[in-house]
Design a protein around this motif. Structure first.
Motif, PDB file in Angstrom:
ATOM      1  N   PRO A  71       0.830  -1.207   0.000  1.00  0.00           N
ATOM      2  CA  PRO A  71       0.000   0.000   0.000  1.00  0.00           C
ATOM      3  C   PRO A  71       0.865   1.258   0.000  1.00  0.00           C
ATOM      4  O   PRO A  71       1.971   1.254   0.548  1.00  0.00           O
ATOM      5  N   PRO A  72       0.369   2.336  -0.598  1.00  0.00           N
ATOM      6  CA  PRO A  72       1.149   3.575  -0.640  1.00  0.00           C
ATOM      7  C   PRO A  72       1.489   4.111   0.745  1.00  0.00           C
ATOM      8  O   PRO A  72       2.505   4.768   0.922  1.00  0.00           O
ATOM      9  N   ASP A  73       0.649   3.817   1.734  1.00  0.00           N
ATOM     10  CA  ASP A  73       0.877   4.327   3.088  1.00  0.00           C
ATOM     11  C   ASP A  73       1.557   3.305   4.004  1.00  0.00           C
ATOM     12  O   ASP A  73       1.560   3.458   5.217  1.00  0.00           O
ATOM     13  N   GLN A  74       2.164   2.285   3.433  1.00  0.00           N
ATOM     14  CA  GLN A  74       2.795   1.238   4.230  1.00  0.00           C
ATOM     15  C   GLN A  74       3.963   1.798   5.039  1.00  0.00           C
ATOM     16  O   GLN A  74       4.777   2.564   4.521  1.00  0.00           O
ATOM     17  N   GLY A  75       4.052   1.404   6.292  1.00  0.00           N
ATOM     18  CA  GLY A  75       5.135   1.849   7.161  1.00  0.00           C
ATOM     19  C   GLY A  75       6.447   1.143   6.862  1.00  0.00           C
ATOM     20  O   GLY A  75       6.488   0.141   6.139  1.00  0.00           O
TER      21      GLY A  75
ATOM     22  N   GLY B  52       2.971  -8.176  -8.555  1.00  0.00           N
ATOM     23  CA  GLY B  52       2.253  -7.374  -7.596  1.00  0.00           C
ATOM     24  C   GLY B  52       2.258  -5.906  -7.924  1.00  0.00           C
ATOM     25  O   GLY B  52       2.706  -5.475  -8.977  1.00  0.00           O
ATOM     26  N   ASN B  53       1.761  -5.140  -6.971  1.00  0.00           N
ATOM     27  CA  ASN B  53       1.737  -3.686  -7.057  1.00  0.00           C
ATOM     28  C   ASN B  53       2.566  -3.179  -5.896  1.00  0.00           C
ATOM     29  O   ASN B  53       2.183  -3.320  -4.743  1.00  0.00           O
ATOM     30  N   PHE B  54       3.711  -2.601  -6.199  1.00  0.00           N
ATOM     31  CA  PHE B  54       4.631  -2.148  -5.169  1.00  0.00           C
ATOM     32  C   PHE B  54       4.508  -0.656  -4.894  1.00  0.00           C
ATOM     33  O   PHE B  54       5.182  -0.124  -4.032  1.00  0.00           O
TER      34      PHE B  54
ATOM     35  N   GLN C 215      11.850   7.552  -0.181  1.00  0.00           N
ATOM     36  CA  GLN C 215      11.233   6.303   0.275  1.00  0.00           C
ATOM     37  C   GLN C 215      11.359   5.214  -0.787  1.00  0.00           C
ATOM     38  O   GLN C 215      11.679   4.075  -0.485  1.00  0.00           O
ATOM     39  N   SER C 216      11.137   5.560  -2.034  1.00  0.00           N
ATOM     40  CA  SER C 216      11.260   4.577  -3.112  1.00  0.00           C
ATOM     41  C   SER C 216      12.701   4.124  -3.271  1.00  0.00           C
ATOM     42  O   SER C 216      12.973   2.956  -3.503  1.00  0.00           O
TER      43      SER C 216
END
Length: 162
Positions: free
Chosen positions: A101-105, A129-131, A147-148
């Motif tokens: 998820p985009p908001d993953q910690g 998947g969707n990373f 972050q990426s």
């Protein structure tokens, strides 16, 4: 996936796929009756505690397979891992379906990349998947966002460790 199940089954019938990975299924227990597909074994991991997310993998019933438990003692991730048994001495294949998820910690992201690292020690790995790293340039192995870059560096280190 709710209203897309019929479309999926039509595409699968026309194309004859052995593996079908899906991210963001949005399934929960209310979908148990409607998500099976004739000729396929379904593996799924629904998001717990909130709406959305979830991953699924359909495997052709002619393939011998079993679900793997990678990272079960860690931070929960939206990923599932299946081992497809070898055919004619080709070696087993590990298949992973992941949703980041985009908001993953950071802890969950690190747990996911450790799972990918463990799976990558297999002779053959299929990862889908969707990373959620839209700024990653696959050609240049680069990313604009910090972050990426940090997540991408971890995953590339994992993949290149063979």
């Amino acid at each position: 996936m709710g209203n897309k199940q019929e479309e999926l089954e039509t595409c699968v019938c026309l194309q004859g796929c052995d593996l079908i990975g899906i991210t963001e299924t949005w399934w929960d227990s209310s979908y148990d009756w409607s998500v099976g597909m004739e000729g396929y074994r379904l593996f799924r991991k629904d998001r717990q505690g909130r709406r959305g997310g979830g991953v699924a993998l359909y495997v052709n019933h002619q393939l011998e397979c079993m679900e793997l438990c990678l990272g079960m003692d860690e931070e929960p991730t939206e990923s599932l891992w299946v081992r497809i048994k070898e055919r004619a001495g080709a070696g087993d294949i590990i298949v992973g379906v992941c949703y980041r998820p985009p908001d993953q910690g950071d802890r969950a992201a690190e747990a996911l990349y450790r799972q990918i690292g463990a799976a990558s020690h297999s002779q053959a790995l299929v990862l889908m998947g969707n990373f959620n790293h839209p700024d990653v340039c696959w050609r240049d192995n680069a990313a604009e966002l910090k972050q990426s870059r940090s997540s991408w560096n971890v995953s590339m280190t994992t993949f290149s460790s063979k």
